[in-house]
Enzyme design. Structure first.
Site, PDB file in Angstrom:
ATOM      1  N   ASP A 204      -1.074  -3.452   9.790  1.00 24.37           N
ATOM      2  CA  ASP A 204       0.207  -3.598   9.105  1.00 24.37           C
ATOM      3  C   ASP A 204       0.941  -2.273   9.183  1.00 24.37           C
ATOM      4  O   ASP A 204       0.459  -1.332   9.826  1.00 24.37           O
ATOM      5  CB  ASP A 204      -0.004  -4.025   7.642  1.00 24.37           C
ATOM      6  CG  ASP A 204      -0.621  -2.919   6.789  1.00 24.37           C
ATOM      7  OD1 ASP A 204      -0.970  -1.849   7.321  1.00 24.37           O
ATOM      8  OD2 ASP A 204      -0.758  -3.127   5.561  1.00 24.37           O
ATOM      9  N   ASP A 206       2.775   0.536   6.508  1.00 20.66           N
ATOM     10  CA  ASP A 206       2.872   0.877   5.085  1.00 20.66           C
ATOM     11  C   ASP A 206       3.960   1.930   4.877  1.00 20.66           C
ATOM     12  O   ASP A 206       3.990   2.943   5.574  1.00 20.66           O
ATOM     13  CB  ASP A 206       1.538   1.446   4.586  1.00 20.66           C
ATOM     14  CG  ASP A 206       0.359   0.528   4.893  1.00 20.66           C
ATOM     15  OD1 ASP A 206       0.209  -0.480   4.200  1.00 20.66           O
ATOM     16  OD2 ASP A 206      -0.398   0.817   5.852  1.00 20.66           O
ATOM     17  N   ASP A 335       3.953  -3.380   4.140  1.00 23.10           N
ATOM     18  CA  ASP A 335       3.806  -3.074   2.711  1.00 23.10           C
ATOM     19  C   ASP A 335       4.824  -2.027   2.313  1.00 23.10           C
ATOM     20  O   ASP A 335       4.936  -0.981   2.957  1.00 23.10           O
ATOM     21  CB  ASP A 335       2.401  -2.518   2.409  1.00 23.10           C
ATOM     22  CG  ASP A 335       1.323  -3.591   2.468  1.00 23.10           C
ATOM     23  OD1 ASP A 335       1.661  -4.776   2.340  1.00 23.10           O
ATOM     24  OD2 ASP A 335       0.148  -3.222   2.638  1.00 23.10           O
TER      25      ASP A 335
HETATM   26  P1  8DG Z   1      -4.534  -0.435   9.016  1.00 26.20           P
HETATM   27  O1  8DG Z   1      -3.419  -1.035   8.232  1.00 26.20           O
HETATM   28  O2  8DG Z   1      -4.072   0.386  10.156  1.00 26.20           O
HETATM   29  O3  8DG Z   1      -5.553  -1.442   9.400  1.00 26.20           O
HETATM   30  O4  8DG Z   1      -5.304   0.607   8.066  1.00 26.20           O
HETATM   31  P2  8DG Z   1      -4.783   1.258   6.736  1.00 26.20           P
HETATM   32  O5  8DG Z   1      -3.307   1.506   6.795  1.00 26.20           O
HETATM   33  O6  8DG Z   1      -5.645   2.419   6.434  1.00 26.20           O
HETATM   34  O7  8DG Z   1      -5.135   0.152   5.660  1.00 26.20           O
HETATM   35  P3  8DG Z   1      -4.240  -0.616   4.595  1.00 26.20           P
HETATM   36  O8  8DG Z   1      -5.015  -1.820   4.215  1.00 26.20           O
HETATM   37  O9  8DG Z   1      -2.849  -0.850   5.086  1.00 26.20           O
HETATM   38  O10 8DG Z   1      -4.222   0.342   3.349  1.00 26.20           O
HETATM   39  C1  8DG Z   1      -3.508   1.568   3.332  1.00 26.20           C
HETATM   40  C2  8DG Z   1      -3.724   2.241   2.027  1.00 26.20           C
HETATM   41  O11 8DG Z   1      -3.076   1.516   1.017  1.00 26.20           O
HETATM   42  C3  8DG Z   1      -5.175   2.308   1.625  1.00 26.20           C
HETATM   43  O12 8DG Z   1      -5.659   3.589   1.789  1.00 26.20           O
HETATM   44  C4  8DG Z   1      -5.222   2.026   0.185  1.00 26.20           C
HETATM   45  C5  8DG Z   1      -3.831   1.623  -0.156  1.00 26.20           C
HETATM   46  N1  8DG Z   1      -3.819   0.382  -0.913  1.00 26.20           N
HETATM   47  C6  8DG Z   1      -4.017  -0.912  -0.509  1.00 26.20           C
HETATM   48  N2  8DG Z   1      -3.949  -1.754  -1.567  1.00 26.20           N
HETATM   49  C7  8DG Z   1      -3.671  -0.968  -2.618  1.00 26.20           C
HETATM   50  C8  8DG Z   1      -3.464  -1.232  -3.968  1.00 26.20           C
HETATM   51  O13 8DG Z   1      -3.531  -2.354  -4.418  1.00 26.20           O
HETATM   52  N3  8DG Z   1      -3.168  -0.157  -4.768  1.00 26.20           N
HETATM   53  C9  8DG Z   1      -3.083   1.114  -4.262  1.00 26.20           C
HETATM   54  N4  8DG Z   1      -2.794   2.114  -5.063  1.00 26.20           N
HETATM   55  N5  8DG Z   1      -3.299   1.385  -2.990  1.00 26.20           N
HETATM   56  C10 8DG Z   1      -3.589   0.371  -2.194  1.00 26.20           C
HETATM   57  O14 8DG Z   1      -4.238  -1.244   0.643  1.00 26.20           O
HETATM   58 MN    MN Z   2      -1.955  -0.119   6.896  1.00 28.40          MN
HETATM   59 MN    MN Z   3      -1.270  -2.015   3.879  1.00 20.65          MN
END
Ligand code: 8DG
Ligand code: MN
Ligand code: MN
Length: 411
Positions: A204, A206, A335
């Site tokens: 995704d 972020d 996100d």
């Molecule tokens: P990817 O998308 O490339 O596979 O990896 P990523 O970017 O490391 O994973 P991610 O699932 O998109 O998560 C990115 C960060 O967002 C992760 O380090 C923790 C944070 N995060 C969530 N959910 C939540 C949440 O509900 N609350 C908070 N505070 N942080 C969150 O993914």
């Molecule tokens: Mn991510």
């Molecule tokens: Mn994410």
């Protein structure tokens, strides 16, 4: 003959947040095997076991050389008997029988397919499997009621399983930036998550959004979402207030800011940047990006449906791309998080990841420093006060940790 005393014994600190973990590492095969067992445990809703395997995998990623003998692992943290057995198996035979058996198991495969649907967690997947559902087709045929997220997840399943490239992330970044400054001039957008850690692809994209004047960010998310929706960029979105209600880490959430922290889980409609097709479309906006509406109307010469997720537009039947067997857009998970500037450093640290690195930071804070860390704040239980920070460096300093830059948080 190798003298035992000459075997190099590795040594690493216990917590992943004390270590520098780059994207590349010297023990990919071992780390990958343990990550698969972690994933399997998480799919079985056994998070404790999952974390144990994740910690072990992270230790292997941090080693300075490839592991060649079990003796090198003596005294390393986080490597329990189970993990050592898996490692030994791979060092001796080239593979782990447990990992191979897991990969082949019907239950693992079904859990992976079903939880691979956006909006479906381990518990829901397990329930469906008990009802005899193992595949997407069986789910579609079952008549099970899906919530809005799951419907979108199923509809865009294939797109959402294509890795997002950095170029696509940057394109989406430009769109988000346009949305944000349109509704609040001066607001700032930062790319977080895996891309901030230097990953070249992700599942995704972020983003963290803030404004340099405290309070200006209030009410920003609904406006950004409305702007994106009006331009046809959103296939799905769910905005939630205060994602930290789930937090059970104690007083790490300042009560006064409860309602200010918002996030939006969305699915973007991203126009593919295919030069050939873009040229055919002709009409480009000033910054070279076309909105989905532009594409739709320029191709069909009809009034665009205001809802981009309706079949006429979103499924692309009336797009010229469909005739040639490919669409002009793809779905991408995005996100968005809005943070007040006073919490920005904590939000940035919290949303950059990796997930294990974050978990280890909070464990370090709690167990070693009697502090509670969240994406909102850092609370010192001994001093009974919040510790302010305007940068990630300051937070690491408060925690008594050496600063680890994002590119070395790939635990
Ligand atoms: P990817 O998308 O490339 O596979 O990896 P990523 O970017 O490391 O994973 P991610 O699932 O998109 O998560 C990115 C960060 O967002 C992760 O380090 C923790 C944070 N995060 C969530 N959910 C939540 C949440 O509900 N609350 C908070 N505070 N942080 C969150 O993914
Ligand atoms: Mn991510
Ligand atoms: Mn994410």
């Amino acid at each position: 003959l190798v003298d035992e005393t000459e075997v190099e014994v590795f040594s690493v600190p216990s917590y992943a947040c004390q270590r520098r973990t780059t994207l590349d590492n010297h023990n990919n095969v071992l780390a990958h095997a343990l990550s698969l067992l972690a994933e399997n445990a998480e799919l079985e809703d056994e998070d404790g076991r999952g974390v144990a395997f994740r910690r072990a995998a992270a230790v292997l990623k941090a080693l300075p050389k490839p592991v060649t003998s079990m003796m090198q692992l003596r005294g390393l943290p986080c490597l329990g008997d189970h993990c050592l057995r898996v490692i030994k198996d791979i060092l001796e035979t080239g593979t782990s029988s447990e990992v191979e058996a897991t990969k082949q198991s019907e239950r693992y495969k079904a859990l992976k397919v079903l939880t691979g649907i956006f909006g479906v967690g381990a518990k829901t997947a397990a329930r469906w499997i008990r009802d005899g559902i193992h595949t997407l087709q069986q789910l579609r045929d079952s008549g099970h009621t899906l919530n809005r997220a799951q419907q979108a997840g199923l509809e865009h399943y294939e797109d959402l399983h294509q890795q997002v490239t950095k170029a696509e992330a940057d394109t989406i970044g430009e769109i988000v930036e346009r949305a944000v400054v349109s509704v609040l001039p001066g607001a700032q957008v930062v790319l977080t998550g895996g891309f901030r850690r230097g990953k070249l692809t992700g599942h995704d994209v972020d983003f963290l959004i803030t404004h340099p004047v405290e309070g200006r960010e209030e009410g920003l998310m609904p406006k950004v979402v409305s702007w994106l929706e009006s331009q046809g960029f959103l296939l799905y979105q769910k905005t939630t207030r205060n994602s930290y209600l789930e937090s059970n880490d104690g007083p790490a959430r300042p009560a006064s800011n409860i309602d200010r922290f918002e996030r939006c889980l969305s699915i973007f409609k991203l126009i593919k940047e295919d030069k050939h097709e873009t040229k055919q479309l002709g009409k480009l906006s000033e910054n070279g990006l076309e909105t989905p509406e532009d594409t739709c109307s320029s191709l069909t010469h009809v009034q665009t449906d205001p809802n981009p997720a309706t079949p006429s537009c979103a499924k692309g039947q009336i797009h010229s791309g469909e005739d040639t067997g490919h669409r002009l857009w793809r779905a991408v998970r995005v996100d968005l998080v809005v943070s007040p500037i006073s919490q920005f450093a904590f939000a940035l640290l919290g949303w950059t990841g990796s997930k294990l690195f974050e978990r280890e930071l909070r464990r370090w804070a709690g167990y070693e420093k009697a502090m509670s860390l969240s994406s909102h704040a850092l609370y010192d239980n001994n001093q009974s006060r919040y510790l302010r920070a305007t940068s990630e460096e300051e937070i690491f300093a408060h925690l008594g940790l050496e600063y680890i830059p994002p590119s070395e948080r790939n635990a």
